[in-house]
Design a protein around this motif. Structure first.
Motif, PDB file in Angstrom:
ATOM      1  N   ALA A  69      36.559  22.603  38.360  1.00 34.95           N
ATOM      2  CA  ALA A  69      36.755  23.836  38.004  1.00 34.95           C
ATOM      3  C   ALA A  69      37.866  24.643  38.792  1.00 34.95           C
ATOM      4  CB  ALA A  69      34.807  24.807  39.537  1.00 34.95           C
ATOM      5  N   ALA A  70      38.088  24.154  39.641  1.00 32.06           N
ATOM      6  CA  ALA A  70      38.957  24.304  40.509  1.00 32.06           C
ATOM      7  C   ALA A  70      40.755  24.555  39.086  1.00 32.06           C
ATOM      8  CB  ALA A  70      39.683  23.907  41.657  1.00 32.06           C
ATOM      9  N   LEU A  71      40.910  23.038  38.553  1.00 34.26           N
ATOM     10  CA  LEU A  71      42.186  23.902  37.456  1.00 34.26           C
ATOM     11  C   LEU A  71      41.340  24.505  36.672  1.00 34.26           C
ATOM     12  CD1 LEU A  71      42.075  19.536  37.540  1.00 34.26           C
ATOM     13  CD2 LEU A  71      43.768  20.729  38.189  1.00 34.26           C
ATOM     14  N   HIS A  72      40.580  24.619  36.299  1.00 33.62           N
ATOM     15  CA  HIS A  72      39.818  24.743  34.862  1.00 33.62           C
ATOM     16  C   HIS A  72      40.262  26.561  35.088  1.00 33.62           C
ATOM     17  CE1 HIS A  72      36.709  26.758  32.125  1.00 33.62           C
ATOM     18  NE2 HIS A  72      37.335  26.524  31.782  1.00 33.62           N
ATOM     19  N   VAL A  73      39.733  27.524  36.644  1.00 27.50           N
ATOM     20  CA  VAL A  73      39.623  28.317  36.675  1.00 27.50           C
ATOM     21  C   VAL A  73      41.456  28.823  37.038  1.00 27.50           C
ATOM     22  CG1 VAL A  73      39.387  29.720  39.293  1.00 27.50           C
ATOM     23  CG2 VAL A  73      38.200  29.041  37.371  1.00 27.50           C
ATOM     24  N   SER A  74      42.159  27.629  37.456  1.00 23.91           N
ATOM     25  CA  SER A  74      43.406  28.340  37.630  1.00 23.91           C
ATOM     26  C   SER A  74      44.429  28.273  36.738  1.00 23.91           C
ATOM     27  CB  SER A  74      44.315  26.927  38.607  1.00 23.91           C
ATOM     28  OG  SER A  74      43.822  26.825  40.245  1.00 23.91           O
ATOM     29  N   MET A  75      43.969  27.673  36.003  1.00 24.69           N
ATOM     30  CA  MET A  75      44.792  28.181  34.298  1.00 24.69           C
ATOM     31  C   MET A  75      43.691  29.397  33.998  1.00 24.69           C
ATOM     32  SD  MET A  75      44.993  24.144  32.780  1.00 24.69           S
ATOM     33  CE  MET A  75      43.918  23.347  33.774  1.00 24.69           C
ATOM     34  N   VAL A  76      42.921  29.427  34.214  1.00 27.38           N
ATOM     35  CA  VAL A  76      42.700  30.829  33.170  1.00 27.38           C
ATOM     36  C   VAL A  76      43.076  31.850  33.770  1.00 27.38           C
ATOM     37  CG1 VAL A  76      40.978  32.013  32.933  1.00 27.38           C
ATOM     38  CG2 VAL A  76      40.189  30.406  32.725  1.00 27.38           C
ATOM     39  N   ILE A 211      44.659  34.435  43.555  1.00 27.18           N
ATOM     40  CA  ILE A 211      43.654  33.763  44.429  1.00 27.18           C
ATOM     41  C   ILE A 211      42.411  34.670  44.103  1.00 27.18           C
ATOM     42  CG2 ILE A 211      43.050  33.099  46.374  1.00 27.18           C
ATOM     43  CD1 ILE A 211      43.868  30.970  44.676  1.00 27.18           C
ATOM     44  N   ALA A 212      42.272  35.775  43.882  1.00 31.23           N
ATOM     45  CA  ALA A 212      41.682  36.956  44.576  1.00 31.23           C
ATOM     46  C   ALA A 212      41.159  37.231  42.706  1.00 31.23           C
ATOM     47  CB  ALA A 212      42.285  38.419  44.715  1.00 31.23           C
ATOM     48  N   ARG A 213      41.221  36.327  42.228  1.00 26.37           N
ATOM     49  CA  ARG A 213      41.154  36.576  40.731  1.00 26.37           C
ATOM     50  C   ARG A 213      40.660  35.549  40.518  1.00 26.37           C
ATOM     51  NH1 ARG A 213      43.926  36.402  34.194  1.00 26.37           N
ATOM     52  NH2 ARG A 213      42.111  36.644  33.350  1.00 26.37           N
ATOM     53  N   ALA A 214      41.360  34.503  40.801  1.00 22.36           N
ATOM     54  CA  ALA A 214      40.436  32.966  40.606  1.00 22.36           C
ATOM     55  C   ALA A 214      38.839  32.990  41.437  1.00 22.36           C
ATOM     56  CB  ALA A 214      41.314  31.629  41.826  1.00 22.36           C
ATOM     57  N   LYS A 215      38.976  33.709  42.601  1.00 19.15           N
ATOM     58  CA  LYS A 215      37.309  33.872  43.537  1.00 19.15           C
ATOM     59  C   LYS A 215      36.322  34.636  42.029  1.00 19.15           C
ATOM     60  CE  LYS A 215      38.311  33.568  47.680  1.00 19.15           C
ATOM     61  NZ  LYS A 215      38.124  33.435  50.046  1.00 19.15           N
ATOM     62  N   VAL A 216      37.206  35.702  41.882  1.00 20.04           N
ATOM     63  CA  VAL A 216      36.137  36.753  40.865  1.00 20.04           C
ATOM     64  C   VAL A 216      36.225  35.723  39.657  1.00 20.04           C
ATOM     65  CG1 VAL A 216      36.838  38.151  39.255  1.00 20.04           C
ATOM     66  CG2 VAL A 216      36.910  38.484  41.609  1.00 20.04           C
ATOM     67  N   LEU A 217      36.882  35.113  39.319  1.00 17.36           N
ATOM     68  CA  LEU A 217      36.116  34.043  38.083  1.00 17.36           C
ATOM     69  C   LEU A 217      35.299  32.848  38.587  1.00 17.36           C
ATOM     70  CD1 LEU A 217      39.596  33.925  36.343  1.00 17.36           C
ATOM     71  CD2 LEU A 217      38.159  34.686  35.392  1.00 17.36           C
ATOM     72  N   ALA A 218      35.082  32.681  39.956  1.00 20.39           N
ATOM     73  CA  ALA A 218      34.553  31.633  40.142  1.00 20.39           C
ATOM     74  C   ALA A 218      33.169  31.795  40.233  1.00 20.39           C
ATOM     75  CB  ALA A 218      35.095  30.614  41.562  1.00 20.39           C
ATOM     76  N   HIS A 220      31.458  34.253  37.754  1.00 18.13           N
ATOM     77  CA  HIS A 220      30.728  35.508  37.091  1.00 18.13           C
ATOM     78  C   HIS A 220      31.114  36.710  36.389  1.00 18.13           C
ATOM     79  CE1 HIS A 220      26.746  33.033  37.769  1.00 18.13           C
ATOM     80  NE2 HIS A 220      26.905  33.483  38.257  1.00 18.13           N
ATOM     81  N   GLY A 221      32.762  36.498  37.501  1.00 20.26           N
ATOM     82  CA  GLY A 221      33.546  38.087  36.250  1.00 20.26           C
ATOM     83  C   GLY A 221      32.713  38.000  37.498  1.00 20.26           C
ATOM     84  N   MET A 222      32.278  38.353  38.928  1.00 19.24           N
ATOM     85  CA  MET A 222      31.826  39.804  39.315  1.00 19.24           C
ATOM     86  C   MET A 222      32.538  40.314  40.816  1.00 19.24           C
ATOM     87  SD  MET A 222      27.856  38.045  40.044  1.00 19.24           S
ATOM     88  CE  MET A 222      27.931  38.895  41.619  1.00 19.24           C
ATOM     89  N   ALA A 243      34.731  37.416  31.644  1.00 19.07           N
ATOM     90  CA  ALA A 243      33.353  36.953  31.473  1.00 19.07           C
ATOM     91  C   ALA A 243      33.984  35.923  32.274  1.00 19.07           C
ATOM     92  CB  ALA A 243      33.797  37.046  30.323  1.00 19.07           C
ATOM     93  N   GLY A 244      33.546  35.846  33.378  1.00 15.45           N
ATOM     94  CA  GLY A 244      33.475  34.616  34.749  1.00 15.45           C
ATOM     95  C   GLY A 244      32.646  33.153  34.365  1.00 15.45           C
ATOM     96  N   PHE A 245      32.362  32.114  35.179  1.00 15.37           N
ATOM     97  CA  PHE A 245      32.153  30.850  35.417  1.00 15.37           C
ATOM     98  C   PHE A 245      31.374  30.340  36.113  1.00 15.37           C
ATOM     99  CE2 PHE A 245      36.308  30.869  33.348  1.00 15.37           C
ATOM    100  CZ  PHE A 245      36.115  30.407  32.017  1.00 15.37           C
ATOM    101  N   LYS A 246      30.136  29.764  36.782  1.00 16.05           N
ATOM    102  CA  LYS A 246      29.542  30.002  37.884  1.00 16.05           C
ATOM    103  C   LYS A 246      29.639  28.451  38.890  1.00 16.05           C
ATOM    104  CE  LYS A 246      25.720  29.574  40.052  1.00 16.05           C
ATOM    105  NZ  LYS A 246      25.369  30.925  41.651  1.00 16.05           N
ATOM    106  N   TYR A 247      31.449  28.912  39.295  1.00 18.81           N
ATOM    107  CA  TYR A 247      32.112  27.949  39.757  1.00 18.81           C
ATOM    108  C   TYR A 247      31.566  27.747  42.041  1.00 18.81           C
ATOM    109  CZ  TYR A 247      33.911  26.094  36.086  1.00 18.81           C
ATOM    110  OH  TYR A 247      34.046  25.245  34.014  1.00 18.81           O
ATOM    111  N   ASN A 248      30.999  28.828  41.762  1.00 19.74           N
ATOM    112  CA  ASN A 248      30.937  28.951  43.657  1.00 19.74           C
ATOM    113  C   ASN A 248      30.114  27.829  44.510  1.00 19.74           C
ATOM    114  OD1 ASN A 248      28.818  30.161  42.224  1.00 19.74           O
ATOM    115  ND2 ASN A 248      28.210  30.423  44.342  1.00 19.74           N
ATOM    116  N   MET A 249      30.595  27.336  45.565  1.00 18.31           N
ATOM    117  CA  MET A 249      30.561  26.346  46.759  1.00 18.31           C
ATOM    118  C   MET A 249      29.981  27.001  47.054  1.00 18.31           C
ATOM    119  SD  MET A 249      32.612  24.870  49.725  1.00 18.31           S
ATOM    120  CE  MET A 249      33.491  23.462  48.548  1.00 18.31           C
TER     121      MET A 249
END
Ligand SMILES: *Cc1c(COP(=O)(O)O)cnc(C)c1O
Length: 392
Positions: A69-76, A211-218, A220-222, A243-249
């Motif tokens: 998820a970290a790799l995916h979200v970083s690249m997005v 990183i703030a954007r990565a957190k939002v993306l991780a 749902h984009g909320m 349109a984010g993802f469901k990648y939160n810890m």
């Protein structure tokens, strides 16, 4: 216990088994009793602790639910145009390459140095085209890549660097922590990794806004996470900004991570001692051994990889794996090179022979147990099994 039949009565020595102690168990219990299981104060604590360990400010780290998820979200978050090429190593876990594909980008492989097993900077430069936008180096087994050369190439061609630090929590290169050279560093807390939460990951970044954007993306984009919506400050509305993802810890995972991280150095020392014992015990065997760490670097000792070349050892690598298994010692293979797998062959037309160093390593390598959970007798059992498996 020198023969396979004697050791068959011993418990199976599981490869990569994590060392879980009472502090983690108590924290998970406390987390469950608190009834806050999802992303909340324990994740925030784990992020702070991780930032401190990596000598970063807290706003430069984001916890997620895996390194993939970290790799995916970083690249997005890096905003690379679709179809851009990302250069990575063929000697890695499939997740490094799959994350590139899921980000809508095209993976390009550059062969490894046969000695360090890390991506070869000259092979990176040779693979650059007009479509190259990023480099994704993997600090293989915990040994740092040649980051001076890789960052010089990135600067020269204006490329984003995403470091796959799944093996490299403790790694340093020329006095600096792995993960802090690139635009993003991505860590794994999978069950077998040096800090284990079962599943889990962390993104570290150079740029707080990314990183703030990565957190939002991780999440749902909320614009606000649940702790900030339902916590003790009163209900807050959120907005979906992409349109984010469901990648939160979860706090449940962070409960384990906080205490695993507190022992990261103690566990590193245990693995360093096991590594040294293996080198000493195997010095006269016909197997290949990992190279000595380079000066002014710190190896994370995530994997101890030996090489079974059939012409030297009189046994094939796969027969060796079976022989170890018969002696009830679990082993691993890190990794069959990426182009050995049918999906990539079919989609990209890759053949393993195009990256011969990674192919040869993948066909000869075996990872021996290196968990800090191993007792001294366990380590001697691994050594004994290795010696006797080679004798056939
Ligand atoms: C384990 C691993 C990953 C994936 O990590 P997860 O946390 O399981 O998603 C990625 N790259 C490498 C090199 C790994 O070893």
């Amino acid at each position: 216990m020198n023969s396979a039949s004697d050791s068959a009565t011993e418990p199976f020595l599981v490869f990569g088994s994590p060392l879980i102690e009472q502090a983690e168990i108590d924290e998970v219990t406390a987390c469950m009793r608190s009834s806050w299981l999802g992303t909340g104060p324990r994740v925030a604590q784990f992020e702070q602790d991780f930032a401190k360990y990596q000598t970063l400010v807290p706003n430069k780290v984001a916890a997620v639910n895996s390194c993939t998820a970290a790799l995916h979200v970083s690249m997005v978050a890096a905003n690379l145009e679709p179809g851009s090429e990302v250069i990575t190593t063929p000697l890695t876990f499939c997740a490094s390459v799959n994350a590139i594909i899921h980000a809508g980008l095209t993976p390009v492989l550059a062969d490894v140095d046969p000695r360090t097993q890390n991506i070869d900077p000259s092979a990176i430069e040779a693979a650059i085209t007009s479509r190259t936008r990023a480099i994704l180096p993997v600090h293989f087994a915990g040994r740092p890549c040649e980051m001076d050369q890789i960052t010089a190439i990135a600067d020269k061609y204006n490329l984003v660097v995403i470091e796959d630090c799944a093996h490299a929590i403790e790694t340093t290169y020329h006095g600096r922590k792995a993960g802090t050279f690139g635009d993003f560093g991505c860590f794994s807390f999978y069950a077998t990794k040096n800090v284990a939460t079962g599943e889990g990951g962390m993104i570290v970044g150079r740029d707080e806004a990314l990183i703030a954007r990565a957190k939002v993306l991780a999440l749902h984009g909320m614009s606000k996470d649940a702790w900030h919506r339902f916590g003790d400050q009163g209900y807050k509305h959120y907005q979906v900004v992409e349109a984010g993802f469901k990648y939160n810890m979860m706090d449940l995972q962070a409960s384990i991570g906080i205490h695993q991280l507190a022992r990261v150095e103690a566990n590193w020392k245990k693995r360093e001692a096991i590594w040294a014992r293996y080198l000493q015990a195997f010095a006269d065997l016909p197997i290949g051994l990992p190279a000595t760490p380079a000066a002014d670097t710190r190896h994370a000792y995530h994997l101890f990889t030996a090489f079974i070349e059939e012409s030297h050892c009189g046994i094939s690598r796969d027969a060796f794996l079976d022989a170890m298994n018969a002696r009830r010692v679990g082993t691993g293979v890190h990794y069959l090179s990426v182009p050995e797998h049918p999906y990539y062959q079919q989609r990209y037309g890759w053949k393993p022979e195009q990256w011969p160093n990674a192919m040869n390593i993948g066909r000869q390598t075996v990872s021996l147990p290196l968990s800090p959970k191993l007792s001294d007798p366990d380590v001697e059992r691994v050594i004994d099994a290795t010696i006797h498996s080679l004798r056939g």
